[in-house]
Design an enzyme around this catalytic site. Sequence first.
Site: not given
Ligand code: GLC
Ligand code: CA
Length: 546
Positions: A21, A23, A25, A29, A199, A316
């Site tokens: 981070d 800044n 918050d 970022d 994804d 994940d």
């Molecule tokens: C994939 C991503 C996971 C996300 C899912 C839905 O499995 O790695 O983090 O929640 O797709 O986009």
């Molecule tokens: Ca930030």
Amino acid sequence: MEKKWWQSSIVYQIYPRSFMDSNGDGIGDLQGIISKLDYLKELGIDVIWLSPVFKSPNDDNGYDISDYTDIMDEFGTMKDMEELLSESGKRGIKILMDLVANHTSDEHPWFIESRKSKDNPYRDYYIWRDPVDDSVPNDLGSNFSGSAWEYDELTGQYYLHFFSKKQPDLNWENEKVRKEIWDVMNFWIDKGIGGFRMDVLEMIGKIPDEMITVNGPKLHDYIREMNRHTFGNKDLLTVGECWSATPEIARQYSNPDGSELSMIFQFEHCLLDEVPGKGKWELAPLDFIGLKKVMNKWQTELMNEGWNSLFWCNHDMPRIISRFGNEKEYYMESGKMLATLLHGLKGTPYIYQGEEIGMTNVKFESIEDYNDIEIRNMYNERIANGYSHEEIMESIYAKGRDNARTPMQWDDSENGGFTAGRPWLKINPNYKRINVVNNLADSNSIFYHYKKLIEIRREYTAIVYGDFKMIYEEDDNIFAYERNLNEEKIIVVCNFYEKDVIFKYPGASDKSLNILISNYKDSSLDLSNLTLRPYEGIMYRMVNKE
Ligand code: GLC
Ligand code: CA
């Protein structure tokens, strides 16, 4: 097989929200990432996979995108993104964008339009169905608990969402949708990115009416078509997230003719510490022989056709030392052994942020300290079904995704140097011991072990291109294999557990042997009769004596 740059590359995954981070918050970022590029350069990686940085209401932390060609406010601006691309470029590091194209956010303008009326031009961008008997169209379930169908009163129909309600699935059968996604991809390609992580790619060919969720009949047509319209002739790294791929399917995805992708992530090795068929929350001890079989299968079957990705961790997954290692007595030994085991294999290695400094799982007492929607939905569902808080927390401690998402531990100052403010997710209390500064100060650290593994991969091409042969296949404790290229042989021998075990390699004596890397200072060169100590993991190089 023609050699590709991404075959000899090492990828580092950043989960931007938790990396750095800039800044105060409390949210990581883009400027934070830029400030740490020299650190990544020191580690020696070639590519960064950036988890999504696009505009998003963050129901699933960026995996719910509301604008594919703009940057999430908390992360910065497009100018920051361009700066990240050029600063990483200066250091020889490419950037992979995370393309979440199976679904969007429900706040994406396409969905806002789509839900307005049945004859809206965007209606068919998503998957809408009439109720059946006043209820859901069918039994499809969401990966985040409950039904995959959500009723929308406005038009009296259900829409499909395989993840949260705020992540409606796109309808890939609609050619307009496919074209929109190609436009997005070309937008980013023109910005100079190094490729895409895609994804849940295996889901885009779904046929919900036939209960087909993954590996639908048109999946590979869609990928080949996308390839032709976007990255096909651009020499980028493309990697699809494909949970249910078999090696046969993976050969198709990563066909060396370049018609689809560079490689995929498959997850068979991540499903061996759960009750088979019961899902990730039903814990079981690791099936170690199963792990060896799975690794052997993927290494062997993608040897001459297709390409593997190599990973233990991502955003994940739980942390690998906590999962397959021993975070107490043998923290260092097991962390390094697991790294050696993975980095000696054939494929492109991926390192998830914090893995290189040995970060571990976290145990928060209260469910309120968890952020992840998958965890929270599961918790509520199980409480409603009569599970105890304690039982549920055991599953979360072992498998919850927030294990990987606690802030990166940079130093021993408050909040681990991640933020000057209050972090969006609590930091792991072990940050005073496990952090970057401590790792960099200790030449024997996990960080330098990873760094050395990267250097070894660059130096010995047998690790990138050599054949793979499993040894000691039936052994209950040892994971061992060799890699062969011309006169060079690499032998990796790992004790996966904490009791001493004997390993005997036939024909060891007439060759010249040296140790490339080990997690013990005084590992033996006598391969003909080797006593492996707890979690000892050694990589040898053997050449025929001249
Ligand atoms: C994939 C991503 C996971 C996300 C899912 C839905 O499995 O790695 O983090 O929640 O797709 O986009
Ligand atoms: Ca930030």
